[in-house]
Enzyme design. Sequence first.
Site, PDB file in Angstrom:
ATOM      1  N   ASP A  64     -35.480 138.212 -29.692  1.00  0.00           N
ATOM      2  CA  ASP A  64     -35.538 139.568 -30.242  1.00  0.00           C
ATOM      3  C   ASP A  64     -35.985 139.480 -31.690  1.00  0.00           C
ATOM      4  O   ASP A  64     -35.374 138.760 -32.499  1.00  0.00           O
ATOM      5  CB  ASP A  64     -34.164 140.238 -30.152  1.00  0.00           C
ATOM      6  CG  ASP A  64     -34.160 141.634 -30.755  1.00  0.00           C
ATOM      7  OD1 ASP A  64     -34.786 142.526 -30.175  1.00  0.00           O
ATOM      8  OD2 ASP A  64     -33.543 141.812 -31.834  1.00  0.00           O
ATOM      9  N   GLU A  75     -40.173 141.169 -26.165  1.00  0.00           N
ATOM     10  CA  GLU A  75     -40.413 142.584 -25.928  1.00  0.00           C
ATOM     11  C   GLU A  75     -41.828 142.949 -26.359  1.00  0.00           C
ATOM     12  O   GLU A  75     -42.321 142.457 -27.379  1.00  0.00           O
ATOM     13  CB  GLU A  75     -39.400 143.427 -26.701  1.00  0.00           C
ATOM     14  CG  GLU A  75     -39.479 144.915 -26.424  1.00  0.00           C
ATOM     15  CD  GLU A  75     -38.428 145.703 -27.178  1.00  0.00           C
ATOM     16  OE1 GLU A  75     -38.345 146.928 -26.975  1.00  0.00           O
ATOM     17  OE2 GLU A  75     -37.694 145.081 -27.985  1.00  0.00           O
ATOM     18  N   ASP A 116     -28.547 142.688 -32.467  1.00  0.00           N
ATOM     19  CA  ASP A 116     -29.687 141.825 -32.167  1.00  0.00           C
ATOM     20  C   ASP A 116     -29.367 140.829 -31.058  1.00  0.00           C
ATOM     21  O   ASP A 116     -30.214 140.565 -30.196  1.00  0.00           O
ATOM     22  CB  ASP A 116     -30.123 141.097 -33.436  1.00  0.00           C
ATOM     23  CG  ASP A 116     -30.576 142.049 -34.525  1.00  0.00           C
ATOM     24  OD1 ASP A 116     -31.071 143.137 -34.174  1.00  0.00           O
ATOM     25  OD2 ASP A 116     -30.425 141.727 -35.721  1.00  0.00           O
TER      26      ASP A 116
END
Length: 441
Positions: free
Chosen positions: A249, A333, A424
């Site tokens: 992330d 992502e 996170d």
Amino acid sequence: MGKAAEKPKPTVVTGGEAQRIKREVLGIGDRRKHRTREATRLRSHTKDPDTHHRLYRFRFYPTEEQAEQLERTFGACRWVYNEGLALRSGAWEEHRVKVGFAETCRALTGWKRAEETAWLKDVSSTVLQQSLRHLDQAYSRFFKDEARYPKRKKKGRSPDAATYVRTGFKWVEDSERPGTGSITLAKQSRPLDIRWSRALPAGVVPVRLSVTRDRAGRYFVSTLVEERIAPLPPVFVPGTREPKAVGVDVGLASLVTLDDGSKLDHPQLLKRYAARLARLQRELHRKVKGSRNREKARQKIARLYALIGDVRRDMLDQLTTRLVRENQVLVVEDLSVATLMRAARGKGRRRKAKLNQAITDASWGELLRQLRYKCEWYGRKLVVVDRFFPSTRRCSACHVVGPKLDVSVRRWTCAECGVLHDRDVNAAVNLRDEGMPLLAA
């Protein structure tokens, strides 16, 4: 009132009339060679199936003569690009005639023969043709809706760069130090003084060279080679045959957060050097435009920005290499950086401007780009999760999706199961859990 009349679609001029306009109005000469043979589209260089294109970048120190010749080359490439752009856009807007790469190359021959632009002969023709090739690629990206319409290049604003294909330079490999050697550019008599920080693959001739000069006045040569890169050995979870996977992330509080809770702090280089940059900008503002002192102040700012860029690039390169070496599957992502950095307007625009600056400093796009090509090189799997997946506000324990969270909220408690989450770390775990089924599918 009746409906407004629809504008007639522009008619494309083709055939003999188009040839006449190109020859008599636009000054594009006819094909003199192989008149009876049909024109074939030029093919770009394709690499072998088992090799990868890899770019090696080295700094070099030109002599005074070489620097003057490169200065002329940069200016000629910029001029040819602009003239080609004006020729193609003018031909369509005024005459509805399409002009392609081949026609601009024939126009280049006429420009070199003209008395007022005969100085183009001092530059290698292959370099100027590559500048027109870049213009053609810019048009291709525009027609595919991948970029905006090409713009003119301006001195001092556009990068100083020149591309040399295989016939535009001479490469002699050093027998005592394989992978290094001498590079002599076209229209130059002496080889470049290159600092070989690492060696190229032994016995491989560079496919293409790019010579650049940054705003700080540093010269670099980038060599593109075809290299066979051996994949890394597979990485498994200890004690099993399951591939080791990691959820990655990216953020601003921490540049990268992994699903095991480890974090890499955001270096915040622009914030670290903000006071120094502000002082140098004030010094530049006090200098008289066009003076030598103003140029010295501009050089100081350029060198500082070059330092920031070098530190950021080195940090991202080491980080991505470590992630690829230690894991078999990486789940990230899909971020739309352009959307996240939309212009700040209205209420809260100052806060949004600061957020945009932090995203720029983080270089999320460069981080994901390096992960993509390194996973391809070394035989790793990169799984990209949809950008609309609620990785931040979904509980990784019970998978219940909570309400939207403000950027300032770093910890939150799930209303369903009561688990306290780090924002996170929870997102990284959700990305890993979502990515593994996608990989299996």
